[in-house]
Design a protein around this motif. Sequence first.
Motif, short mmCIF file in Angstrom:
data_model
loop_
_atom_site.label_atom_id
_atom_site.label_comp_id
_atom_site.label_asym_id
_atom_site.label_seq_id
_atom_site.Cartn_x
_atom_site.Cartn_y
_atom_site.Cartn_z
N SER A 340 -20.02 15.86 1.21
CA SER A 340 -20.44 15.87 -0.19
C SER A 340 -20.96 14.51 -0.65
O SER A 340 -21.43 14.41 -1.79
CB SER A 340 -19.26 16.29 -1.09
N ARG A 341 -20.87 13.50 0.21
CA ARG A 341 -21.26 12.15 -0.21
C ARG A 341 -22.70 12.04 -0.68
O ARG A 341 -22.97 11.41 -1.71
CB ARG A 341 -21.00 11.16 0.93
N PRO A 342 -23.68 12.61 0.05
CA PRO A 342 -25.07 12.45 -0.40
C PRO A 342 -25.33 13.02 -1.79
O PRO A 342 -26.23 12.55 -2.49
CB PRO A 342 -25.88 13.20 0.67
N ILE A 343 -24.54 14.02 -2.21
CA ILE A 343 -24.74 14.62 -3.53
C ILE A 343 -24.53 13.57 -4.61
O ILE A 343 -25.21 13.58 -5.65
CB ILE A 343 -23.77 15.80 -3.73
N ALA A 344 -23.61 12.64 -4.36
CA ALA A 344 -23.29 11.61 -5.36
C ALA A 344 -24.43 10.62 -5.57
O ALA A 344 -24.47 9.92 -6.59
CB ALA A 344 -22.02 10.87 -4.94
N VAL A 345 -25.36 10.52 -4.62
CA VAL A 345 -26.47 9.57 -4.77
C VAL A 345 -27.80 10.27 -5.01
O VAL A 345 -28.86 9.67 -4.86
CB VAL A 345 -26.58 8.63 -3.53
N VAL A 346 -27.73 11.54 -5.39
CA VAL A 346 -28.95 12.30 -5.65
C VAL A 346 -29.63 11.84 -6.94
O VAL A 346 -30.85 11.84 -7.05
CB VAL A 346 -28.63 13.82 -5.72
N ASP A 347 -28.82 11.44 -7.94
CA ASP A 347 -29.39 11.09 -9.25
C ASP A 347 -30.35 9.91 -9.14
O ASP A 347 -30.21 9.03 -8.29
CB ASP A 347 -28.27 10.73 -10.23
N ASP A 348 -31.30 9.87 -10.06
CA ASP A 348 -32.30 8.80 -10.06
C ASP A 348 -31.68 7.42 -10.26
O ASP A 348 -32.24 6.42 -9.83
CB ASP A 348 -33.34 9.05 -11.18
N ASP A 349 -30.53 7.37 -10.93
CA ASP A 349 -29.94 6.06 -11.22
C ASP A 349 -28.96 5.60 -10.13
O ASP A 349 -28.18 4.68 -10.34
CB ASP A 349 -29.22 6.09 -12.58
N ALA A 354 -24.86 1.88 -3.60
CA ALA A 354 -24.33 3.20 -3.20
C ALA A 354 -25.09 3.73 -2.00
O ALA A 354 -24.51 4.33 -1.09
CB ALA A 354 -24.40 4.18 -4.36
N LEU A 355 -26.42 3.53 -1.98
CA LEU A 355 -27.24 3.98 -0.87
C LEU A 355 -26.89 3.23 0.41
O LEU A 355 -26.80 3.81 1.49
CB LEU A 355 -28.72 3.81 -1.20
N ARG A 356 -26.70 1.91 0.26
CA ARG A 356 -26.35 1.11 1.44
C ARG A 356 -25.01 1.55 2.02
O ARG A 356 -24.84 1.65 3.23
CB ARG A 356 -26.29 -0.38 1.07
N ARG A 357 -24.04 1.83 1.14
CA ARG A 357 -22.72 2.24 1.62
C ARG A 357 -22.79 3.60 2.32
O ARG A 357 -22.14 3.82 3.34
CB ARG A 357 -21.74 2.31 0.45
N ILE A 439 -17.99 -10.65 4.05
CA ILE A 439 -19.43 -10.68 4.35
C ILE A 439 -20.00 -9.27 4.27
O ILE A 439 -21.05 -9.03 3.65
CB ILE A 439 -19.69 -11.26 5.76
N LYS A 440 -19.30 -8.33 4.93
CA LYS A 440 -19.77 -6.94 4.94
C LYS A 440 -19.90 -6.41 3.52
O LYS A 440 -20.93 -5.83 3.14
CB LYS A 440 -18.80 -6.07 5.73
N GLU A 441 -18.87 -6.61 2.70
CA GLU A 441 -18.89 -6.10 1.34
C GLU A 441 -20.00 -6.74 0.52
O GLU A 441 -20.68 -6.07 -0.26
CB GLU A 441 -17.53 -6.35 0.67
N ALA A 442 -20.19 -8.04 0.69
CA ALA A 442 -21.23 -8.74 -0.07
C ALA A 442 -22.62 -8.24 0.28
O ALA A 442 -23.49 -8.10 -0.59
CB ALA A 442 -21.12 -10.25 0.18
N ILE A 443 -22.85 -7.97 1.57
CA ILE A 443 -24.15 -7.46 1.99
C ILE A 443 -24.38 -6.05 1.46
O ILE A 443 -25.45 -5.72 0.94
CB ILE A 443 -24.29 -7.51 3.52
N LEU A 444 -23.34 -5.20 1.56
CA LEU A 444 -23.48 -3.83 1.07
C LEU A 444 -23.68 -3.79 -0.44
O LEU A 444 -24.36 -2.92 -0.97
CB LEU A 444 -22.25 -3.01 1.46
#
Length: 473
Positions: A340-349, A354-357, A439-444
């Motif tokens: 269900s994760r991709p559904i959460a990033v469907v919105d234009d905003d 979120a996309l990187r994660r 480092i990982k969190e900052a990049i994401l």
Amino acid sequence: MKIQEAVTLPLFKNVCEVADQINQETYVVGGFVRDYLLGREQKKDIDFVTVGNGILLAKELSKSLGNTSQVSVFKRFGTAMFRYNEIELEFVGARKESYSEDSRKPHVEDGTLEDDQKRRDFTINTLAISMNKETFGDLIDPFNGVEDLKNKIIRTPLEPNVTYSDDPLRMMRAIRFAAQLNFVIEEKSFQAIIDNAYRLEIVSFERVMDEFQKIMMTDKPSFGLNLLEKAGLLQYILPELIALKGIEEVEGQKHKDNFYHTLEVVDNISLYTDNVWLRWAALLHDIGKAVTKRFDKKVGWTFHSHEFVGSKMVVKLFRRLKLPLGAQMKYVQKLVMMSSRPIAVVDDDATDSALRRLLFDAGEDFDDLIKLCKADITTKNERKQKRFKQNFELVEQKIKDVEERDRVRNFQPPITGEQIMEMFGLAPCKEVGIIKNAIKEAILEGEVENNYNSAYNYVVDLGKKLNLELKNS
């Protein structure tokens, strides 16, 4: 009836000569004959039955062919096999069988061709072609298997209750053949499967799964899965899937039947992949819904955390079903968890973060995750279906843009733990892990660019906050 055109391979002439030399009736049987008559692509294996010694026939034929591969002999079963020109040849002496109530292992003794044909599972698999010189190419069809092929019917040569009770795996095979060939199981035969479904419990999960996997790999898996459910077999294999069946209504609010929805998702994804484990992810993507189903007066039916619960269930299911517990299980578990994760990033905003994660967490399985999400669209409302698919295409494009810019798929931090230890003169310790994770969190989050220089400067600043002294600049 002669069908000599079925046995034109030079190999069959060799079989004929050797069979006559050792004075044994010999026949090509089973799948080779069936598939020839159906006009299907011939498999790379051919089965022979001989009224006599199958091991002797195999050895003599191998010798006459100048075959270099070893003849594998199974004395206990009276069978032998070897490979020749990329074809697997198997030989067995004709036999008759009897069974005990608590085992599918038969008592075997020598028999005639007729005895051997009677012991076979379905009429379409009893067909035999003679390999002896005087009758070469003759089709022996005592149970009207040719008619059943023409009429697309799965039927047992003997009384079906006897056939299925003797060897309950044949119930799975009946459904598998029906699914593969798009045949109908004859009414008496299907009723016998229903009546003997409980007998499946004496069959090992390894054998059951072998047939189940073949059903999963058919063009339309729901055909076979539906038959398994109607026959009462699925409850002995995947009761968790049966638990999804049905529609409840409370205060005028209903939820969809998640069992039939699941079958539709499996069919949808099968149009685009031959990866059996991706098909399994589709089969299990909603498996957690039965145990997480709740009714809330304000919002209606909910299935909160069904993905998380479902992913935990995958491990238990794979273990019980004797499926691989390594990379394949982890892959299915991951896709169920993220379904269900991709559904959460469907919105234009949806933010780049979120996309990187999403891309980072999905890694090399991102494309399969999107296939699963698209397959999960089963609404019959064409307008909604079109909108949902366009939304996922938009997500794919956004992800592509982020990937090209930030390179986070299969992401590895630009600075390793060893480099961090060298920078601050540290031995392995928790601070190294803290810095790597930061480092990982900052990049994401987009706070630091995904390159060495930006990451290095970030580590230097973080080291100061942790009171670490820079040893190597």
